[in-house]
Design a protein around this motif. Structure first.
Motif, PDB file in Angstrom:
ATOM      1  N   TRP A  84       3.048  -0.349  10.982  1.00  0.00           N
ATOM      2  CA  TRP A  84       2.084  -0.417   9.875  1.00  0.00           C
ATOM      3  C   TRP A  84       1.469  -1.814   9.798  1.00  0.00           C
ATOM      4  CZ3 TRP A  84      -0.858   2.556   7.136  1.00  0.00           C
ATOM      5  CH2 TRP A  84      -1.546   2.000   6.052  1.00  0.00           C
ATOM      6  N   VAL A  88      -2.595  -2.976  10.066  1.00  0.00           N
ATOM      7  CA  VAL A  88      -3.267  -3.809   9.062  1.00  0.00           C
ATOM      8  C   VAL A  88      -3.715  -5.130   9.679  1.00  0.00           C
ATOM      9  CG1 VAL A  88      -2.966  -5.027   6.864  1.00  0.00           C
ATOM     10  CG2 VAL A  88      -2.050  -2.708   7.141  1.00  0.00           C
ATOM     11  N   THR A 185      -7.623  -3.498   2.943  1.00  0.00           N
ATOM     12  CA  THR A 185      -6.180  -3.310   2.779  1.00  0.00           C
ATOM     13  C   THR A 185      -5.891  -2.173   1.805  1.00  0.00           C
ATOM     14  OG1 THR A 185      -5.811  -5.643   3.275  1.00  0.00           O
ATOM     15  CG2 THR A 185      -4.024  -4.474   2.147  1.00  0.00           C
ATOM     16  N   ARG A 186      -6.640  -2.115   0.696  1.00  0.00           N
ATOM     17  CA  ARG A 186      -6.454  -1.001  -0.261  1.00  0.00           C
ATOM     18  C   ARG A 186      -6.808   0.337   0.380  1.00  0.00           C
ATOM     19  NH1 ARG A 186      -9.049  -4.523  -3.821  1.00  0.00           N
ATOM     20  NH2 ARG A 186     -10.876  -3.195  -3.843  1.00  0.00           N
ATOM     21  N   ASP A 189      -3.987   1.244   2.662  1.00  0.00           N
ATOM     22  CA  ASP A 189      -2.812   1.630   1.873  1.00  0.00           C
ATOM     23  C   ASP A 189      -2.918   3.072   1.359  1.00  0.00           C
ATOM     24  OD1 ASP A 189      -1.434  -0.735   2.246  1.00  0.00           O
ATOM     25  OD2 ASP A 189      -2.099  -1.629   0.369  1.00  0.00           O
ATOM     26  N   ARG A 192      -1.283   5.851   3.521  1.00  0.00           N
ATOM     27  CA  ARG A 192       0.175   5.951   3.669  1.00  0.00           C
ATOM     28  C   ARG A 192       0.730   7.190   2.978  1.00  0.00           C
ATOM     29  NH1 ARG A 192       3.092   0.216   4.042  1.00  0.00           N
ATOM     30  NH2 ARG A 192       4.605   1.566   5.058  1.00  0.00           N
TER      31      ARG A 192
END
Length: 194
Positions: A84, A88, A185-186, A189, A192
């Protein structure tokens, strides 16, 4: 390698380097072959020995830039042990690397315009999108991302990052890279598994 082969390789490398410098500074359309051969210190015959035309030379320049960007992104991703974190880090690295004006001009502005969308996409997939696909497949296989087709995610993320980089090139906001990285990044996320 004999002297003639070395000279041939050096001439080709010089043509690519000078064309790259000129294309990056002014864009493909504003640069003529005469200017490229003059900057490289060779004749048009030497250029045509290595490349069929200006578009063929541009293709070699674009391939070089795409490889360099992919290598830098892969290095940033590979520095992370967790899959992960690799995804990123690689996506963030792309934003940083691709905000370089040379990369933007050659890879994102002139690339699709000069070669056409289909050829540009094929080169992009060969040089970088496949790495993104591999990372997403690994995460899907490990259950970090819920099982779903990877191909749409690759295109969505790649397109979003390419557009973000083009926007970053036009904005005067000094915090733009940081806020764009935070938004990316959001977005990641949200992929996930709960």
């Amino acid at each position: 390698m004999d002297a003639r082969a070395e000279r041939r390789d050096r001439t080709r490398a010089t043509l690519i380097a000078e064309a790259r410098r000129l294309f990056a500074a002014r864009g493909y359309g504003a640069v003529g072959l005469a200017e490229i051969v003059a900057a490289a210190g060779v004749t048009k015959g030497a250029l045509y020995h290595h490349f069929a035309n200006k578009t063929d030379l541009f293709r070699a320049v674009l391939d070089q830039v795409q490889h360099e960007v992919a290598d830098r992104v892969a290095a940033a991703a590979d520095a992370r042990p967790d899959p992960w974190d690799r995804l990123v880090a690689g996506c963030r690295a792309f934003l940083e690397v691709a905000t370089d004006p040379e990369a933007q001009q050659i890879m994102l502005i002139d690339g699709p315009a000069v070669l056409g969308w289909n050829e540009w996409r094929a080169m992009d997939e060969e040089n970088s999108a496949r790495h993104l696909a591999d990372a997403l497949r690994e995460l899907t296989g490990a259950g970090v991302i819920p099982a779903r087709p990877v191909e749409p995610l690759v295109h969505l993320l790649s397109g979003a990052m390419n557009e973000a980089v083009l926007w970053l090139a036009r904005t005067d906001d000094p915090d733009a890279l940081a806020t764009t990285t935070e938004a990316l990044t959001r977005l990641l996320d949200a992929l996930r598994a709960p």
